[in-house]
Design an enzyme around this catalytic site. Structure first.
Site, PDB file in Angstrom:
ATOM      1  CB  CYS A 123      -0.903  -0.099   1.423  1.00 36.29           C
ATOM      2  SG  CYS A 123      -0.204  -0.090   2.774  1.00 36.29           S
TER       3      CYS A 123
ATOM      4  CG  ASN B 152       4.147  -1.608   5.116  1.00 34.69           C
ATOM      5  OD1 ASN B 152       5.480  -1.989   5.520  1.00 34.69           O
ATOM      6  ND2 ASN B 152       3.290  -2.398   5.254  1.00 34.69           N
TER       7      ASN B 152
ATOM      8  CB  CYS C  15      -3.752   1.804   6.890  1.00 38.91           C
ATOM      9  SG  CYS C  15      -3.346   3.195   7.880  1.00 38.91           S
ATOM     10  NE  ARG C  16      -4.875   1.652   1.966  1.00 43.60           N
ATOM     11  CZ  ARG C  16      -4.510   2.329   0.808  1.00 43.60           C
ATOM     12  NH1 ARG C  16      -5.492   2.449  -0.149  1.00 43.60           N
ATOM     13  NH2 ARG C  16      -3.570   3.042   0.841  1.00 43.60           N
ATOM     14  CB  SER C  17       0.087  -3.515   2.944  1.00 44.80           C
ATOM     15  OG  SER C  17       1.216  -2.457   3.540  1.00 44.80           O
TER      16      SER C  17
ATOM     17  CG  ASP D  62      -5.489   6.151   2.203  1.00 43.92           C
ATOM     18  OD1 ASP D  62      -5.666   5.723   3.482  1.00 43.92           O
ATOM     19  OD2 ASP D  62      -4.640   6.971   1.543  1.00 43.92           O
TER      20      ASP D  62
END
Ligand code: 4NP
Length: 167
Positions: free
Chosen positions: A11, A14, A16-18, A133
């Site tokens: 993401c 690195n 939050c999402r990934s 995001d």
């Protein structure tokens, strides 16, 4: 038979999402008894958060569902990652474009780069944009992102299992 597979989620930050995808898939891989056969990692295209733990809001959304993001630390993707990993999964469209540019700049093929929402297109309003995001929003956004990533990592684990057992 395939001996091992590796997956890198990417993401922007690195944090939050990934890392959420990393923690979720690691946990599912462990539950399936496949830790020694499937390697999971995550990275960001940006450098702002290098060395940081996942965002407390991402950790809270994961903790609420029994998934620990402890021990994960942000790092920035390098071209060698595009060689090393079997799957490089971009969390959103911009990450996907940035990864394809990194591949082109280093004379590497972009075929192992995929968009996360291609795994679970029904989980988001606009699968073409990828996983939204959540950084600038609140806890609801983080909960939604967790659910989307939970669906996509289920699909991915099934695919990896089939690949490991196919001749
Ligand atoms: P991520 O979210 O890409 O899911 O880790 C973000 C984290 C940090 C920033 C943007 C998005 N930032 O601008 O610092």
């Amino acid at each position: 038979m395939n001996t091992g597979l590796s997956v890198l989620f990417v993401c922007l930050g690195n944090v939050c999402r990934s890392p959420t995808a990393d923690g979720l898939l690691r946990s599912k891989v462990a539950a399936a008894g496949l830790t020694d056969r499937i390697t999971v990692d995550s990275a960001g295209t940006g450098s702002w958060h290098i060395g940081s733990s996942p965002d407390p809001r991402a950790r809270a959304a994961a903790d609420a569902c029994g998934i620990s993001l402890d021990g994960l630390r942000a790092r920035q993707i390098v071209a060698a990652d595009l060689r090393r990993f079997d799957y490089v999964i971009a969390m959103d469209r911009m990450n996907y474009i940035d990864l394809c540019s990194l591949a082109a700049e280093n004379d590497l093929p972009s075929r192992k780069i995929e968009l996360f929402t291609d795994l679970a297109p029904d989980a988001v309003d606009d699968p073409d944009d990828g996983v939204p995001d959540p950084y600038a929003g609140g806890a609801d956004g983080f909960r939604h992102v967790f659910e989307v990533i939970d669906s996509g990592t289920d699909v991915l684990l099934n695919r990896l299992r089939k690949q490991l057992t196919s001749a």
